[in-house]
Design a protein around this motif. Structure first.
Motif, PDB file in Angstrom:
ATOM      1  N   ASP A   1       0.910  -1.215   0.090  1.00 26.97           N
ATOM      2  CA  ASP A   1      -0.145  -0.064  -0.034  1.00 26.97           C
ATOM      3  C   ASP A   1       0.875   1.208  -0.090  1.00 26.97           C
ATOM      4  OD1 ASP A   1       0.445  -0.732   2.730  1.00 26.97           O
ATOM      5  OD2 ASP A   1      -0.173   1.202   3.259  1.00 26.97           O
TER       6      ASP A   1
ATOM      7  N   THR B   1      -5.041  -5.267   5.619  1.00 32.21           N
ATOM      8  CA  THR B   1      -6.299  -4.847   4.885  1.00 32.21           C
ATOM      9  C   THR B   1      -7.555  -5.374   5.420  1.00 32.21           C
ATOM     10  OG1 THR B   1      -4.924  -4.288   2.982  1.00 32.21           O
ATOM     11  CG2 THR B   1      -7.294  -4.382   2.526  1.00 32.21           C
TER      12      THR B   1
ATOM     13  N   GLU C   1     -12.808   0.373   2.996  1.00 34.02           N
ATOM     14  CA  GLU C   1     -11.387  -0.199   3.062  1.00 34.02           C
ATOM     15  C   GLU C   1     -10.619   0.450   4.381  1.00 34.02           C
ATOM     16  OE1 GLU C   1      -7.349  -1.129   0.679  1.00 34.02           O
ATOM     17  OE2 GLU C   1      -8.946   0.075  -0.217  1.00 34.02           O
TER      18      GLU C   1
ATOM     19  N   THR D   1      -7.027   0.050   6.320  1.00 40.70           N
ATOM     20  CA  THR D   1      -5.895  -0.430   6.435  1.00 40.70           C
ATOM     21  C   THR D   1      -5.109  -0.440   7.973  1.00 40.70           C
ATOM     22  OG1 THR D   1      -4.989   1.636   5.494  1.00 40.70           O
ATOM     23  CG2 THR D   1      -5.588   0.030   3.960  1.00 40.70           C
TER      24      THR D   1
END
Length: 910
Positions: A243, A645, A666, A668
């Protein structure tokens, strides 16, 4: 609080104006609603909860007193006056009315596809104009001491033709007042300065340096084809995060004048064409803490804009060097190396309850079939006996009278009096049937076992002599499995036919040997201290561990427990549960293990918590989701490797799918920090999604995402009734969108699997994913299958993201039950049907009470297990019949992908 009637505007100079608020809101958000002033001069933001933040009124007033120098109506949605109600109470503010129709989100400007969809200019110089205008807006705010902090494309609007930039959501900025500084509290991964992220300090602590970093990121994306400045190609054995935010924190910047030893630039980048001073300025922005100011960027970009050369081949191209890099990029070819084969664990598919049905209103209808709800946990405690059952039954009746079981905040099934939707008379082949090959079964196992006797017979002295002994039977859900010869199942002896998904005394982890058709015990969990719901069971995925995870269900289903033979249970709880008393109902929650089994995520639509599986007492990280999701329910949960994630599908709806709305979030994780990204829905709409479903699943490598959708949704107001009363029902064609991460680590639509153009397809009722119920109720009528054939839900991806296994399509014909799942190759721009897996079973006659079809992908993605779990009940016995088949799944063809120039590129990706 009424929002109509007389209101007052209070301006910075002390003057006031009276207005009457009578129209409907022109837009609504989580924080407030937007109204048009009577003469259309202002947009009025009316907060949902004006008093929630005691500093809000003072912050807005200071914004009114200290606006940016450029307060053009087309540049800032900046407060101009306080909005007071009839009691002179602060309820919101007035701001300029932006011409939203003439603007688009900056997100859509960054990619060629977004510009094409919105009919925006493709010219390089137009994007340079956007970059200059953006830098001007930030500089104007900084001149007044204000900061944006959450500077990202979603908060910026671009004029479709001029490229001018308007800044919205300004009341969320950090504001410098007369003697007080009002911080901002929102920020977004991928735009956080490394010095804040590495030291775990909030980005607002940096103030303008945080804005300077985020501004440089957006400017780089604007003039380099949408590429994120920290997205590149790993070029070493070093562990490089996948990421962008963690790459930022660890300094993996590949576009500097000095090459990075571990990561190379993207082959689609044109950064080498930038003037040297421009590259040096980007290097300073991304590798140092003393960054160029927004005004520095204005000066530099205006100079660069004046020096560009127009391409002689394509007038939309502009460049600074000796040749056009955009034309050269169109011919770039990439060959992806084939990695070593591995056998990772797939994301576990959800299990849960059946949705609510209604009956079409038709003259003299035939007997209506009804699907059976999936079995779930009961609210009774172990040993409570009749009192528990009566308490559960009383609560159940109360929910029949008051509730709509479509709601994700309720885990109760619809009443048995509810008739079901009458099957559509269509004898043509269903949507994908007969289009691809039907895969043959590798192994087949058939079993039957007696699990109960009617109460009178069980008390009869001769019952034991006349009947075979009762046996523990498998719960109707497969666990994770590695080998096609051995399937993982949870076995128990149900107390009765109404509690098939509830265990109170003992459960066992067993293996079904597909060769001998025998159940082999692996581990037993005796002397349970409470009742457990079986609908969400998972086995410990770590090697040499025989634990199982089950929700404990007394008055509520929670906590989640890990049971291991010979060990005390471990309890995992969401922190938000601690504020509930014993009799409160929890919002619907779910959990999911990470693929390697070392981490566990508990989540609801209001909170996410990540645990190390052996440290249940305190989560590693916790995030409260924004208040704007307070009305939502959790529909699905997917977890990537090491729980770095987490994907959530959340939804809200009115009865029968009306006004259904879903979001894909989403989250993280980096150590103890969780970062939320909520822009997926907007991106999906830009890519043509009509109505997102709430089911999603993530591949093991985190690079592929499959999402349920509905197409061509309509409201049927004439053909359905609820308890003999006409109701409105939402119907839509099922669809599946497949997404992949682009080089900026953003989700890009790869393809969409649609049913509406397939022969025999028909619209389904719009509904949320199935959830765990409390009581098992046998279906009525002709249908005995506990499935609505929501084939675009309960999706499963192979670990490498190359194949997708659909949900189940079920039907009954001539006393035979049939379930079919479809396997797609999803590598290219269009799906390829590799075949279907189908299992049929005889229904056993009128004694069939309920039948559960189930489908599970193996951990390697090379096999699939499909089973029918049939429960029969008669006056003399209760019996389970089990038919399970294992299929070998074909490999997809080698991938063919498209380059940004639109030309095909071959790939050896496995």
């Amino acid at each position: 609080m009424s929002r109509k009637g007389r209101h007052t505007l209070k301006y910075a100079d002390g003057q006031t104006a009276i207005l009457s608020l009578a129209g409907k809101a022109i837009n609504r958000g989580a924080d407030g609603a937007i109204y048009r002033s009577p003469v259309g001069q202002y947009a009025l933001k009316y907060y949902h909860e004006p008093g929630k933040d005691p500093t809000r009124k003072q912050k807005v007033w200071q914004m009114i007193l200290h606006p940016p120098e450029d307060t053009s109506a087309q540049h800032f949605a900046w407060p101009r006056a306080l909005l007071l109600n009839q009691r002179n109470e602060f309820v919101g503010f007035a701001m300029p009315m932006l011409d939203v129709a003439s603007h688009v989100s900056l997100d859509l400007v960054l990619s060629a596809r977004g510009r094409q969809l919105q009919a925006l200019p493709q010219a390089t110089v137009w994007r340079l104009d956007v970059a200059v205008n953006l830098a001007k807006r930030v500089a104007e705010l900084h001149d007044k001491g204000h900061c944006i902090i959450d500077l990202k494309p979603a908060n910026l609007l671009v004029h479709r033709r001029s490229g001018d930039v308007a800044v919205v959501d300004c009341d969320g900025f950090a504001v410098r007042g007369n003697s007080e500084y009002f911080p901002a509290h929102q920020f977004t991964a991928g735009f956080i300065a490394p010095e804040a992220f590495r030291t775990r300090q909030p980005p607002q602590a940096l103030r303008q340096p945080q804005d300077s970093f985020a501004l440089a990121v957006i400017l780089f994306k604007l003039i380099n084809g949408g590429l994120h400045p920290f997205q590149g190609v790993p070029d070493s054995e070093r562990d490089i995060p996948s990421d962008n935010q963690n790459r930022i924190a660890r300094g993996f910047y590949p576009y500097g004048l000095k090459p990075h030893p571990d990561i190379k630039p993207s082959p689609w980048s044109v950064h080498r064409d930038f003037p040297r001073i421009l590259r040096e300025t980007f290097d300073r922005s991304f590798t140092r803490t003393r960054r160029p100011s927004a005004q520095d960027w204005v000066t530099l970009l205006e100079q660069a804009r004046a020096r560009v050369t127009t391409c002689s081949v394509d007038s939309a191209h502009s460049y600074w060097g000796n040749e056009c890099p955009h034309c050269a990029r169109a011919g770039t070819r990439i060959k992806v190396a084939k990695p070593k084969r591995h056998h990772p664990t797939p994301i576990t598919a959800r299990r849960g309850a059946a949705p609510l049905y209604v009956q079409p209103a038709q003259p003299a209808p035939a007997p209506a079939p009804a699907p059976a709800p999936a079995p779930v946990s009961s609210p009774g405690a172990a040993g409570a006996g009749t009192q528990i059952f009566l308490a559960v039954f009383a609560v159940f009746i109360l929910f029949l009278l008051l509730g709509d079981s479509c709601s994700g905040h309720r885990s109760y099934t619809p009443p048995p009096e509810i008739p079901v939707e009458r099957p559509f008379a269509d004898n043509r082949p269903l949507a994908w049937r007969n289009i691809g090959p039907r895969l043959g079964a590798l192994h087949t196992a058939n079993r039957s076992a007696l699990y109960g006797l009617p109460r009178k017979q069980a008390l009869s002295p001769s019952a034991d002599a006349n009947d075979p002994p009762l046996e523990a039977i498998p719960y109707h859900s497969f666990g994770a499995f590695d080998h096609p010869e051995s399937l993982s199942l949870l076995t128990r002896l149900p107390r009765n036919a109404d509690l098939l998904g509830f265990a109170t005394n003992a459960v066992s982890l067993s293996r079904l040997d597909m060769l001998s058709e025998e159940l082999e015990p692996v581990a037993a969990y005796d002397g349970l201290s409470a009742g457990y719901g079986l609908g969400l069971w998972q086995a410990d995925r770590r090697p040499n561990h025989n634990g199982i995870y089950l929700p404990q269900c007394v008055r509520n289903c929670g906590p989640l427990q890990r049971l291991e033979p010979g060990k005390a249970p471990l309890n995992y709880e969401l922190p938000e549960w601690k504020s509930h008393n014993t009799f409160d109902s929890y919002p619907y929650w779910h959990y999911q293990l990470s693929p390697e089994g070392e981490f566990l995520v508990l989540a609801s639509a209001s909170q996410v918590a990540v645990f190390a599986v052996d440290q249940a007492d305190e989560p590693l990280a916790v995030m409260d989701l924004p208040d704007r999701y307070a009305a939502y329910s959790l529909g699905s949960l997917s977890v990537g490797l090491h729980a770095e994630t987490v994907m959530l599908g959340i939804y809200k709806q009115e009865r029968f799918g009306v006004e259904f709305m879903a979001e894909i979030l989403e989250v993280t994780r980096d150590g103890k920090g969780l970062i939320l990204e909520s822009g997926f829905a907007e991106r999906a709409r830009a890519e043509g999604s009509e109505v997102l479903g709430a089911f999603q699943t993530l591949s093991r490598d985190g690079q592929t995402l499959a999402v349920s959708e509905y197409r061509q949704v309509e409201y049927n107001r004439t053909d359905y009734t609820w308890l003999n009363t006409p109701v409105t029902v939402a119907l839509g064609y099922p669809a599946i969108s497949v997404w992949e991460r682009n080089e900026s680590s953003q989700w890009r639509l790869r393809q969409r699997i649609e049913w509406q153009d397939r022969r025999g397809s028909r619209k389904l009722r719009v509904s949320a994913p199935r959830q765990m119920e409390v009581i098992t109720i046998s279906p009525l009528g002709l249908s005995r299958i506990s499935s609505e054939s929501q084939i675009h839900q309960e999706l499963q991806l192979s670990p490498d993201g190359r194949r997708l296994l659909s949900g189940l399509e079920t039907d009954e014909e001539n006393h035979e039950l049939r379930a079919t799942g479809y396997l797609f190759d999803i590598q290219g721009d269009a799906p390829v049907l590799l075949g279907d897996v189908t299992t049929t079973v005889a229904d056993g006659g009128f004694n069939l009470q309920v039948a559960y079809p189930r489908l599970r992908l193996s951990e390697s993605g090379n096999h699939a297990a499909m089973g029918w779990f049939l429960y029969h009940a008669s006056r003399t016995r209760r019996e389970q019949t089990l038919r399970v088949q294992v299929f070998t799944l074909p490999d997809p063809a080698p991938a063919v992908v498209d380059s940004p120039g639109g030309r095909p590129v071959s790939s050896n990706r496995p």
